[in-house]
Design an enzyme around this catalytic site. Structure first.
Site, PDB file in Angstrom:
ATOM      1  N   ASP A 309     -13.773  -6.712  55.309  1.00  0.00           N
ATOM      2  CA  ASP A 309     -12.460  -6.944  54.728  1.00  0.00           C
ATOM      3  C   ASP A 309     -11.562  -5.806  55.138  1.00  0.00           C
ATOM      4  OD1 ASP A 309     -12.565  -9.319  53.337  1.00  0.00           O
ATOM      5  OD2 ASP A 309     -13.779  -8.412  51.751  1.00  0.00           O
ATOM      6  N   ASP A 346       6.644  -2.909  38.148  1.00  0.00           N
ATOM      7  CA  ASP A 346       5.576  -3.332  39.057  1.00  0.00           C
ATOM      8  C   ASP A 346       4.533  -2.229  39.158  1.00  0.00           C
ATOM      9  OD1 ASP A 346       3.974  -4.207  41.059  1.00  0.00           O
ATOM     10  OD2 ASP A 346       5.588  -4.653  42.474  1.00  0.00           O
ATOM     11  N   ALA A 381       2.141 -16.702  40.051  1.00  0.00           N
ATOM     12  CA  ALA A 381       1.434 -17.303  41.174  1.00  0.00           C
ATOM     13  C   ALA A 381       2.240 -18.447  41.784  1.00  0.00           C
ATOM     14  CB  ALA A 381       0.071 -17.810  40.722  1.00  0.00           C
ATOM     15  N   THR A 383       5.725 -18.878  41.931  1.00  0.00           N
ATOM     16  CA  THR A 383       6.871 -18.478  42.760  1.00  0.00           C
ATOM     17  C   THR A 383       6.499 -17.389  43.748  1.00  0.00           C
ATOM     18  OG1 THR A 383       7.496 -16.821  41.138  1.00  0.00           O
ATOM     19  CG2 THR A 383       8.453 -19.021  40.881  1.00  0.00           C
ATOM     20  N   SER A 386       8.610 -11.342  42.168  1.00  0.00           N
ATOM     21  CA  SER A 386       8.783 -10.631  40.905  1.00  0.00           C
ATOM     22  C   SER A 386      10.158  -9.972  40.941  1.00  0.00           C
ATOM     23  CB  SER A 386       7.682  -9.586  40.724  1.00  0.00           C
ATOM     24  OG  SER A 386       7.816  -8.585  41.712  1.00  0.00           O
ATOM     25  N   ASP A 520     -16.572  -9.951  46.699  1.00  0.00           N
ATOM     26  CA  ASP A 520     -16.709  -9.796  45.267  1.00  0.00           C
ATOM     27  C   ASP A 520     -16.264 -11.024  44.479  1.00  0.00           C
ATOM     28  OD1 ASP A 520     -14.079  -9.548  45.843  1.00  0.00           O
ATOM     29  OD2 ASP A 520     -13.782  -7.617  44.854  1.00  0.00           O
ATOM     30  N   ASP A 524     -15.920 -15.969  47.375  1.00  0.00           N
ATOM     31  CA  ASP A 524     -16.688 -15.359  48.467  1.00  0.00           C
ATOM     32  C   ASP A 524     -18.141 -15.821  48.450  1.00  0.00           C
ATOM     33  OD1 ASP A 524     -14.785 -13.820  49.701  1.00  0.00           O
ATOM     34  OD2 ASP A 524     -15.060 -12.124  48.338  1.00  0.00           O
TER      35      ASP A 524
END
Lengths: 684, 569
Positions: A309, A346, A381, A383, A386, A520, A524
């Site tokens: 990853d 944020d 999730a 749109t 933020s 994780d 996966d």
């Protein structure tokens, strides 16, 4: 290899004492049957002991010699069992500390596992069944492995990971798995039990590190077959010698034939084989990685392709804002301010880095809102944007597509200036974020993925070993390509979905390659199961942890590289000691054969190239060498042979020189030295 | 040793290597079913054979079916040959009127020719009729060789294929080996032999009155044709008792050169075929190099020890420059006799142009040891290649781990099943050779056959069982082997040495063919480098040879040292 491995001395005194006791217990022939080479040694040691007793009683004058041979044969067996006991010793110590966490706990079990609003009753944790739901509150031990179905809590998992900083566990998502034996520090959670008593993660861990359930791995089995076969061959050679010698008019003493047999059969590798395997698993454990089987460790050595990853492995994972690009007509300062406002709430690393950059580059400060209360628009999730609503200003930030969509701008309607700025960022491997205010594009943020220093060299080393690295990322192909070339990976999968990963693994496997990956999330799990080496993160979901064949307790994806190295080291150690053991035989022939026949054929003394002092001394010295070499090689067996990330040709040349040629030469020197000592002490 | 001697040896090896490449590639084409220049002529013949015998050439067999076909074919071969031997007196082409062959000798001889051993407990010219020689023995010279080649090709396919269930069709491979390879080559070689003066006739022996007035019976027969396949198929069973030392079986230096060349060429070409078929020519050359190194070392030791002469005779004032000429033919000379000794035993041929019993102890040690190594240098046609592959598998398994990967050979993982079978195969040689030798060494009836006592006698026993089990067929002489004990036990040794070895090897092939080929990378164990060749040589010596060391120490080695000390047996 990482420096945080506990560098406990190989021969810690307390471990050695415990191992010595175990070594004697392991002499039980029923247990030794599993190891044919050493079992044969034990049988002939018993035989020579009987002959020694006979010599004592009948007074043949051979008792001193046969007694010594018997003693050294027993030592040979003991050294072999000792090697295994030492290797197991470390695991046992670790298992003991794990067991402490498994003291009887009480669990608050809901009477109805479907309706958890009801009453709970206190029951013994050992009585929990899969599917039960329990309540765990602050300060309590989680009674068994499970999945959080409600609540969020901070959990201390140091019992497993050794890491004392608490982690957050919550219902839903990829952080919902909890492990029995860990402690809830704050809040409460409702946990659905997923493991029956005795088969929890900790139970499996204990079994693993203790080696109680240790099965011989496939390669170990194949090697055992080879060693047994060679034992049989030499058994034939030695038994038939009785007849051939009789033809020549000599009666060969059984003690001497036994000595010849034991020195020829591969006792060195036979004695160390299981210690090597246990030590290999132990190296992983000390590295905080648990393999569910030794097979997985072997497979790690065979891996051809590493699926890594990008985030956390190749890059630091936190993309940092490095630049703000304002559209024409927008002051840079205004852009920075808008971004600052939009990112105030944020808490993601990206959001924090935007705030930091705005402060640092433009000298802005965090605003204080007196009259109006801003409305924070959290990331959703649906749109995928933020932002903040403040004084009629509606500031939004997010991925380019999402912002364009939320601003109602079509993909081809964005200005050329905007598009070129986006492209420019993407081309350099960065991630552009767009900012809009009331539907008007203000500019973009250049988020940059920072590649870990030194990772390029690691990949070069892997390439030299013949291992291909493939970066998996959700980034678009352009970004992915830029990072891939900066990090030096061989290939990448951009905009990867879990299905893509699985498809890639299948494709590589059908081409005859072995794949390692880590993951994780629940999504996966299929790929983890499909991969030949699947390393699940301890912080991952239960599904992921069960799908993989290893669990990394530190949840550090970079470890995949070390896991491969440990697998290779294990195999290399096994191969090197096998080669060494077999090469040893040549010298032993030169020690024993002339001694065996010299009484009948004095001319064969010419073969005594080591000029050993007497026939008896020659035989005794060879047997002593054969026993001592096991002890001498225990540290190497436990530590593993030195590993270097070079190609197979170089590795082979180096190891063949050290262990093959060395294996030919060392016993000549060793037996000669022992012979000098034996002669000096008048032992034979 | 002389420069001229080494030049002759060098020339021969150069010719063999030069011929091995095209022949190897040709064989690869034949067995892959590709077009060859002989196809227009032979293809109709081949098809006719399939039609006649009801074989569907397109139908492939798995390892077990392939091995069973081979075993059944061999069983029928045994029965028919046994019948011919036992009924010889009533069969045609028996000008000398030879009697039926006794049961134990017939058993021994049938197995011997069936297994490509060609151990001969009899004197050919006074035991076997022309019919037996041609319809019985020569036929098996072809078929046993073709069987060996077919098996080697089946084993080769295990490395060519990936996730495959089948290894080819035994009947097809065997037919092709005979039609496309053995038959054309033996016609050429037979004609060449005739040109060198070898007899080729159906007449019986000729009675003549010699110049001194004595009566002499001169054996005649279809020798050139027999000789050609005897060498090409690494059979080694001579028409005459003296084998290739006899002027009719080997008239001059040219025929001698050709004899050595033709016994070596197919076995040397098969590794090339292997490399070509698995798609890696270098692998073929690496295997051939491993074989070559040990073979040349063997040649050098024999040549050195023979050319050095006998120290006892030197002490008596005999000029040592001629070397030890006892048992050797002057028309071949020291170098080409020594070369023949090493090659006939490095191969499982067993033809001889000099008497091995008369070699110096070390000179006699080499042929015995070369046989005991498993007949892989380069071994019998076919059997040498699959024997070498077993050693390559062992080498890869033992040392392969040292590169940090589980062992693999040509992309095929070597696991428990392969290892079990490989050990089973490897065990056969020491078990049979040492087992029977140890019994024979203490059995009075077996000891009665010995011409010499002491270590030399032990060497004779050891050599006989090595030769039989290794399917070599050469004899150390000195041993009167035509007794019920030796005929029976040597017969059993030959059968075990061939079939008990090859069945596990075929099982390995079946298991490997079914595996997926793993991809190659820089991390893969290199099997085509000089380092691997060296490793292979080491494994052959240590795993294949070390177990015979104690026995050899009591035979030729002790004889060598006692000879130096002035004692003979």
């Amino acid at each position: 290899m990482s420096s945080d491995i506990a560098k406990k001395s190989l021969f810690d005194m307390s471990l050695v004492a415990a191992a010595a006791g175990d070594a004697i217990r392991k002499l039980d022939p029923r247990a030794l049957m599993r190891n044919p080479v050493i079992f044969v040694t034990e049988v002939v040691a018993a035989l020579v002991s009987v002959l020694f007793a006979r010599d004592l009683v009948t007074g043949t004058g051979q008792a001193w010699f046969s007694g010594q041979i018997a003693a050294w044969l027993w030592f040979t067996v003991l050294f072999a069992t000792f090697a295994e006991a030492v290797a197991e010793g470390r695991g046992k110590a670790q298992a003991a500390s794990l067991r402490k966490t498994r003291t009887d706990t009480m669990a608050k079990r809901y009477a109805d596992s479907q309706e958890t609003g009801g009453a709970w009753a206190s029951v013994n944790a050992a009585g929990l069944k899969v599917g039960d739901v329990v309540l765990v509150e602050a300060g309590e031990l989680i009674p068994s492995d499970g999945e959080i179905i409600e609540g969020v809590a901070s959990v201390n998992e140091s019992a497993i990971t050794g890491e004392s900083a608490p982690v957050i566990r919550e219902a839903g998502g990829d952080r919902s798995a909890v492990t029995g034996g860990t402690t809830v520090l704050s809040d409460w959670i409702k946990v659905r039990i997923t493991a029956a008593a005795g088969s929890t993660f900790i139970d499996r861990m204990i079994a693993l590190v203790e080696g109680a359930e240790r099965q011989k791995t496939p390669n170990e089995l194949a090697l055992s077959v080879l060693l047994s076969g060679m034992t049989l061959i030499f058994l034939i050679a030695v038994t038939t010698l009785y007849g051939l010698a009789a033809y020549s008019g000599m009666v060969v003493s059984i003690v001497v034939l036994v000595a010849l047999l034991v020195t020829l059969i591969p006792t060195t590798i036979g004695g160390l084989l299981s210690a090597i395997g246990i030590a290999g698993m132990d190296r992983l454990v000390r590295f905080n990685v648990l393999a569910t089987s030794g097979r997985a460790v072997e497979a790690a050595g065979d891996v051809d392709t590493l699926l890594l990853d990008k985030t956390g492995t190749i890059t630091f994972g936190n993309r940092m804002a490095t630049e703000f690009v304002a559209m024409s007509g927008v002051a840079e300062l205004d852009l920075a301010e808008a971004l600052l406002y939009a990112s105030l709430a944020d808490e993601t690393p990206e959001g924090r880095s935007i705030v930091a950059l705005a402060k640092q580059l433009y000298g802005l400060r965090e605003p204080v809102f007196k009259d109006t209360k801003p409305v924070i628009v959290p990331f959703a999730a649906q749109t995928r944007v933020s932002g903040i609503d403040l004084d009629g200003r509606s500031i939004r930030k997010g991925a380019i597509d999402s912002i364009l969509k939320s601003a109602g701008i079509g993909k081809d309607q964005a200005s050329a200036e905007f598009n070129s700025a986006v492209d420019k960022v993407a081309r350099t491997g960065g991630t552009p974020l767009a900012v809009s205010e009331n539907g008007r594009l203000l500019g973009i943020v250049h988020l940059k993925d920072v590649v870990k220093p030194g990772i390029r060299d690691r990949f070069n080393a892997l390439r030299a070993m013949g291992i291909k690295t493939v970066m998996v990322t959700g980034d678009n192909p352009v970004t992915a390509a830029a990072i891939a070339s900066e990090a030096g990976v061989d290939d990448f999968i951009a905009e990867a979905t879990p299905e893509d990963k699985l498809a890639f693994i299948r494709k590589e496997q059908s081409g005859g390659r072995l794949i390692a990956m880590c993951g994780d999330g629940t999504n996966d799990a299929p790929a983890l199961a499909q991969a030949d080496v699947g390393v699940a993160m301890q912080t991952g979901t239960q599904a992921a942890r069960e799908a993989g064949n290893m669990v990394d307790l530190d949840s550090n994806p970079t470890k995949l590289i070390e896991i491969v190295e440990i697998g290779k080291q294990l195999l290399m150690t096994r191969g090197s000691l096998t080669t060494f053991s077999i090469a040893n035989d040549v010298a032993k022939y030169f020690a024993i054969l002339p001694a065996l026949f010299i009484a009948t054929y004095p001319e064969l003394g010419a073969m005594n190239v080591m000029k050993l002092s007497s026939p008896q001394s020659a035989i005794l010295s060879a047997v002593i060498f054969n026993a001592l070499i096991i002890i001498a090689l225990i540290p190497l067996a436990l530590r593993g042979v030195a590993y270097r990330p070079v190609g197979a040709s170089l590795l082979l040349r180096r190891n063949l020189l050290i262990y093959g040629v060395g294996g030919l030469i060392v016993p000549f020197i060793g037996i000669k030295l022992i012979d000098m000592a034996v002669a000096f002490l008048h032992l034979a | 040793m002389t420069m001229i001697g080494w030049l002759q040896i060098g020339l021969l090896f150069a010719c063999v290597v030069a011929a091995a490449k095209p022949l190897g590639v040709y064989m690869a084409r034949v067995f892959s079913g590709e077009k060859t220049f002989l196809q227009p002529v032979l293809r109709p013949l081949e098809t006719a054979f399939y039609k006649l015998s009801g074989v569907d050439p397109g139908k492939e067999q798995n390892w077990l079916a392939y091995a069973m076909a081979m075993l059944i074919f061999s069983l029928f071969g045994f029965l028919s040959l046994y019948a011919i031997l036992r009924l010889q007196a009533v069969l045609p082409w028996n000008p000398q009127g030879f009697d039926n062959v006794p049961p134990d000798l017939a058993f021994n001889t049938a197995i011997s020719f069936l297994t490509n051993t060609n151990w001969q407990s009899y004197v050919g010219e006074t035991t076997m009729s022309n019919f037996t020689q041609m319809a019985g023995l020569a036929v098996h010279n072809f078929l046993s060789a073709a069987t060996g080649i077919a098996l080697a090709i089946a084993v080769t396919r295990a490395f060519v294929r990936s996730s495959a269930a089948t290894l080819g069709n035994f009947w097809v491979d065997m037919t092709r080996a005979t039609l496309y390879i053995l038959l054309p080559l033996s016609i050429i070689v037979a004609l060449a032999f005739v040109a060198t003066g070898m007899p080729q006739t159906l007449l019986g022996s000729v009675d003549v009155t010699t110049l001194e007035g004595a009566k002499q019976t001169i054996a005649m027969g279809p020798m050139a044709s027999q000789e050609a396949i005897k060498q090409l198929g690494t059979n080694g069973g001579g028409f005459l008792n003296a084998n290739a030392a006899h002027p009719f079986e080997n008239p001059n230096a040219v025929s001698n050169f050709l004899s050595i060349f033709s016994m070596l060429v197919i076995s040397a070409a098969l590794p090339i075929t292997f490399g070509r078929m698995v798609g890696r020519d270098r692998q073929g050359w690496a295997l051939l190099a491993g074989m070559g190194i040990l073979l040349i070392a063997g040649v050098a030791i024999v040549y050195g020890s023979e050319a050095g002469g006998n120290p006892l005779l030197t002490a008596l004032g005999v000029d040592p420059s001629g070397g030890n000429m006892e048992g050797k033919e002057v028309r071949f000379g020291m170098a080409m006799s020594s070369l023949f000794v090493a090659i006939t035993t490095g191969l499982s041929c067993g033809a001889v142009n000099a008497m091995h019993d008369s070699l110096m102890p070390l000179g006699g040690l080499v042929p015995m040891f070369l046989i005991q190594l498993g007949e892989v240098l380069p071994g019998g046609v076919g059997s040498g290649l699959y024997g070498m592959i077993v050693f390559a598998i062992l080498a890869v398994f033992i040392a392969g781990l040292m590169v940090g990967r589980t062992p693999e050979f040509l992309g095929k993982k070597i696991e428990v099943r392969e290892m079990k079978l490989a050990m089973l195969a490897v065990l056969i040689l020491p078990l049979v050779i040492l087992g029977f030798s140890a019994v024979a060494a203490v059995l009075p009836s077996a000891l009665a056959s010995l011409a010499n006592n002491g270590p030399h006698g032990l060497s004779e026993i050891l050599y006989a069982y090595s030769s039989a089990t290794g399917n070599n067929g050469s004899a150390f002489a000195g041993l009167s082997a035509n007794t019920p004990w030796y005929n029976t036990t040597l017969g059993i040794s030959m059968a075990l040495g061939r079939f008990a070895y090859v069945v596990p090897v075929m099982a390995i092939a079946g298991s490997l063919a079914a595996k997926k080929k793993t991809a190659e990378s820089a991390g893969t164990f290199p099997t085509t480098t000089p380092l691997f060749v060296g490793l292979l040589v080491g494994i052959i010596l240590i795993v294949g040879g070390l177990q015979f060391f104690p026995a050899l120490a009591l035979g030729p080695i002790v004889e060598h040292f006692t000879l130096l000390a002035g004692k003979t047996f």
